[in-house]
Design a protein around this motif. Structure first.
Motif, PDB file in Angstrom:
ATOM      1  N   ASN A   1       0.830  -1.205   0.000  1.00 22.73           N
ATOM      2  CA  ASN A   1       0.000   0.000   0.000  1.00 22.73           C
ATOM      3  C   ASN A   1       0.865   1.254   0.000  1.00 22.73           C
ATOM      4  O   ASN A   1       0.571   2.225  -0.696  1.00 22.73           O
ATOM      5  N   TYR A   2       1.947   1.232   0.780  1.00 22.31           N
ATOM      6  CA  TYR A   2       2.853   2.378   0.826  1.00 22.31           C
ATOM      7  C   TYR A   2       3.483   2.628  -0.538  1.00 22.31           C
ATOM      8  O   TYR A   2       3.521   3.765  -1.035  1.00 22.31           O
ATOM      9  N   LEU A   3       3.982   1.579  -1.173  1.00 19.65           N
ATOM     10  CA  LEU A   3       4.670   1.728  -2.456  1.00 19.65           C
ATOM     11  C   LEU A   3       3.736   2.240  -3.549  1.00 19.65           C
ATOM     12  O   LEU A   3       4.096   3.118  -4.336  1.00 19.65           O
ATOM     13  N   VAL A   4       2.531   1.693  -3.600  1.00 20.86           N
ATOM     14  CA  VAL A   4       1.573   2.102  -4.632  1.00 20.86           C
ATOM     15  C   VAL A   4       1.074   3.520  -4.378  1.00 20.86           C
ATOM     16  O   VAL A   4       1.010   4.354  -5.287  1.00 20.86           O
ATOM     17  N   THR A   5       0.724   3.814  -3.121  1.00 17.41           N
ATOM     18  CA  THR A   5       0.191   5.136  -2.792  1.00 17.41           C
ATOM     19  C   THR A   5       1.216   6.233  -3.040  1.00 17.41           C
ATOM     20  O   THR A   5       0.894   7.309  -3.560  1.00 17.41           O
ATOM     21  N   GLU A   6       2.476   5.966  -2.681  1.00 16.13           N
ATOM     22  CA  GLU A   6       3.526   6.965  -2.843  1.00 16.13           C
ATOM     23  C   GLU A   6       4.070   7.018  -4.274  1.00 16.13           C
ATOM     24  O   GLU A   6       4.854   7.906  -4.602  1.00 16.13           O
ATOM     25  N   GLY A   7       3.675   6.079  -5.119  1.00 14.62           N
ATOM     26  CA  GLY A   7       4.056   6.156  -6.530  1.00 14.62           C
ATOM     27  C   GLY A   7       5.356   5.457  -6.890  1.00 14.62           C
ATOM     28  O   GLY A   7       5.983   5.814  -7.884  1.00 14.62           O
ATOM     29  N   PHE A   8       5.749   4.445  -6.109  1.00 14.13           N
ATOM     30  CA  PHE A   8       6.966   3.693  -6.417  1.00 14.13           C
ATOM     31  C   PHE A   8       6.580   2.436  -7.207  1.00 14.13           C
ATOM     32  O   PHE A   8       6.538   1.327  -6.676  1.00 14.13           O
ATOM     33  N   LYS A   9       6.328   2.622  -8.490  1.00 17.35           N
ATOM     34  CA  LYS A   9       5.774   1.550  -9.322  1.00 17.35           C
ATOM     35  C   LYS A   9       6.715   0.363  -9.456  1.00 17.35           C
ATOM     36  O   LYS A   9       6.319  -0.785  -9.239  1.00 17.35           O
TER      37      LYS A   9
ATOM     38  N   ALA B   1      -0.425  13.197  -2.411  1.00 15.46           N
ATOM     39  CA  ALA B   1      -1.694  12.987  -1.714  1.00 15.46           C
ATOM     40  C   ALA B   1      -2.792  13.874  -2.289  1.00 15.46           C
ATOM     41  O   ALA B   1      -3.952  13.449  -2.413  1.00 15.46           O
ATOM     42  N   ALA B   2      -2.442  15.096  -2.673  1.00 16.13           N
ATOM     43  CA  ALA B   2      -3.431  16.009  -3.255  1.00 16.13           C
ATOM     44  C   ALA B   2      -3.936  15.492  -4.593  1.00 16.13           C
ATOM     45  O   ALA B   2      -5.125  15.614  -4.916  1.00 16.13           O
ATOM     46  N   ILE B   3      -3.039  14.906  -5.380  1.00 16.40           N
ATOM     47  CA  ILE B   3      -3.456  14.336  -6.678  1.00 16.40           C
ATOM     48  C   ILE B   3      -4.405  13.172  -6.453  1.00 16.40           C
ATOM     49  O   ILE B   3      -5.446  13.058  -7.119  1.00 16.40           O
ATOM     50  N   LEU B   4      -4.073  12.298  -5.515  1.00 17.34           N
ATOM     51  CA  LEU B   4      -4.943  11.152  -5.219  1.00 17.34           C
ATOM     52  C   LEU B   4      -6.310  11.619  -4.727  1.00 17.34           C
ATOM     53  O   LEU B   4      -7.338  11.029  -5.059  1.00 17.34           O
ATOM     54  N   LYS B   5      -6.324  12.686  -3.939  1.00 16.84           N
ATOM     55  CA  LYS B   5      -7.595  13.223  -3.451  1.00 16.84           C
ATOM     56  C   LYS B   5      -8.432  13.745  -4.610  1.00 16.84           C
ATOM     57  O   LYS B   5      -9.656  13.557  -4.641  1.00 16.84           O
ATOM     58  N   MET B   6      -7.790  14.392  -5.572  1.00 17.24           N
ATOM     59  CA  MET B   6      -8.503  14.892  -6.745  1.00 17.24           C
ATOM     60  C   MET B   6      -9.156  13.756  -7.527  1.00 17.24           C
ATOM     61  O   MET B   6     -10.201  13.924  -8.151  1.00 17.24           O
ATOM     62  N   GLU B   7      -8.511  12.594  -7.478  1.00 20.53           N
ATOM     63  CA  GLU B   7      -9.008  11.445  -8.234  1.00 20.53           C
ATOM     64  C   GLU B   7      -9.927  10.562  -7.400  1.00 20.53           C
ATOM     65  O   GLU B   7     -10.249   9.441  -7.798  1.00 20.53           O
ATOM     66  N   ASN B   8     -10.320  11.078  -6.230  1.00 25.36           N
ATOM     67  CA  ASN B   8     -11.264  10.376  -5.354  1.00 25.36           C
ATOM     68  C   ASN B   8     -10.770   8.994  -4.957  1.00 25.36           C
ATOM     69  O   ASN B   8     -11.558   8.050  -4.824  1.00 25.36           O
ATOM     70  N   GLN B   9      -9.442   8.871  -4.770  1.00 26.13           N
ATOM     71  CA  GLN B   9      -8.901   7.610  -4.304  1.00 26.13           C
ATOM     72  C   GLN B   9      -9.256   7.417  -2.835  1.00 26.13           C
ATOM     73  O   GLN B   9      -9.334   8.376  -2.058  1.00 26.13           O
ATOM     74  N   GLU B  10      -9.455   6.164  -2.449  1.00 23.17           N
ATOM     75  CA  GLU B  10      -9.858   5.863  -1.068  1.00 23.17           C
ATOM     76  C   GLU B  10      -8.783   6.303  -0.078  1.00 23.17           C
ATOM     77  O   GLU B  10      -9.078   6.830   0.995  1.00 23.17           O
ATOM     78  N   TYR B  11      -7.527   6.064  -0.446  1.00 20.65           N
ATOM     79  CA  TYR B  11      -6.427   6.424   0.445  1.00 20.65           C
ATOM     80  C   TYR B  11      -5.517   7.432  -0.252  1.00 20.65           C
ATOM     81  O   TYR B  11      -5.014   7.167  -1.342  1.00 20.65           O
ATOM     82  N   THR B  12      -5.318   8.578   0.387  1.00 18.71           N
ATOM     83  CA  THR B  12      -4.415   9.586  -0.172  1.00 18.71           C
ATOM     84  C   THR B  12      -3.067   9.575   0.528  1.00 18.71           C
ATOM     85  O   THR B  12      -2.119  10.189   0.059  1.00 18.71           O
ATOM     86  N   ASN B  13      -2.998   8.887   1.670  1.00 16.02           N
ATOM     87  CA  ASN B  13      -1.746   8.713   2.387  1.00 16.02           C
ATOM     88  C   ASN B  13      -1.568   7.237   2.708  1.00 16.02           C
ATOM     89  O   ASN B  13      -2.556   6.525   2.941  1.00 16.02           O
ATOM     90  N   PRO B  14      -0.335   6.758   2.742  1.00 19.86           N
ATOM     91  CA  PRO B  14      -0.110   5.338   3.016  1.00 19.86           C
ATOM     92  C   PRO B  14      -0.676   4.925   4.374  1.00 19.86           C
ATOM     93  O   PRO B  14      -0.572   5.663   5.353  1.00 19.86           O
TER      94      PRO B  14
END
Length: 231
Positions: free
Chosen positions: A37-45, A180-193
């Motif tokens: 979850n941390y890796l995906v949320t923070e963008g470490f593909k 986190a702001a980008i994820l929030k814009m995209e209505n993602q469930e989690y914006t922080n790990p």
């Protein structure tokens, strides 16, 4: 990196001695999911995909904007702030207009890059033209602007009391804030790990218990999950 299950061959007494009693062990599956979850949320593909293979997890659900978030994070952490802002505006044009404090933070990083490069006159001109209005309207922004400009008063800003602003950790913090702001814009469930939220909850809980002089098994080293038993 090893993902083997911890053995239970009489080591309980040794674990207790070192402050890691068996009762506080988290399952390998739960820990792996927190890391994923941390890796995906923070963008470490790439790290997420490699971890998925090594840990034997299902392929992670990658957000649609993951590749863009990776490029934006890299730009921020490498000091290419105008490029990062342009990419954010292309991805979500309204984001920085709606979150002016985040925009200030990005511009502050641009100011810090000028100071880091020893371009004092450009830094002052940039602060006056770009950041002065934010400082006038927001006390928090003014305080951060003053700390940034105070670096110019020292022959070696890296040795000043405000040198933390020039450390990679500061850029990483803003990059995570933007992510986190980008994820929030995209209505993602989690914006922080989830892992970061869990650690903050542990620190808050321990602080509250300490205030009330409650004795409890305290985590004294977050990095190694060392737990100190109450005396």
């Amino acid at each position: 990196m090893s993902f083997e299950n911890p053995t239970n061959n009489g080591n309980n007494q040794e674990e207790h001695k070192h402050g890691k009693p068996e009762g506080y062990q988290i399952s390998r599956t739960d820990m792996n999911m927190l890391i994923m979850n941390y890796l995906v949320t923070e963008g470490f593909k790439e790290a997420a995909l490699k971890f998925q293979q090594e840990a034997g997890l299902q392929e992670p659900a990658l957000c649609s904007s993951l590749d863009e978030r990776i490029l934006i994070r890299e730009a921020v952490q490498n000091g290419r702030i105008p490029e990062a802002i342009a990419m954010v505006n292309s991805l979500h044009p309204e984001l920085l207009d709606n979150d002016r404090f985040l925009y200030f933070h990005l511009q502050q990083l641009q100011l810090l890059e000028l100071i880091r490069a020893g371009r004092a006159e450009e830094a002052l001109a940039f602060a006056s033209a770009t950041l002065a209005e934010a400082g006038a309207n927001d006390r928090a922004a003014l305080a951060e602007l003053e700390r940034s400009l105070a670096l110019l008063a020292f022959p070696d800003p890296h040795s000043s009391p405000f040198a933390d602003l020039l450390l990679p950790a500061h850029g990483q913090k803003i990059a995570s804030e933007l992510n986190a702001a980008i994820l929030k814009m995209e209505n993602q469930e989690y914006t922080n790990p989830k892992l970061c939220s869990l650690l903050r909850m542990i620190l808050w809980s321990q602080s509250e218990l300490d205030k009330h002089n409650v004795k409890y098994p305290k985590m004294t080293d977050l990095a190694n999950a060392t737990i100190e038993q109450p005396k």
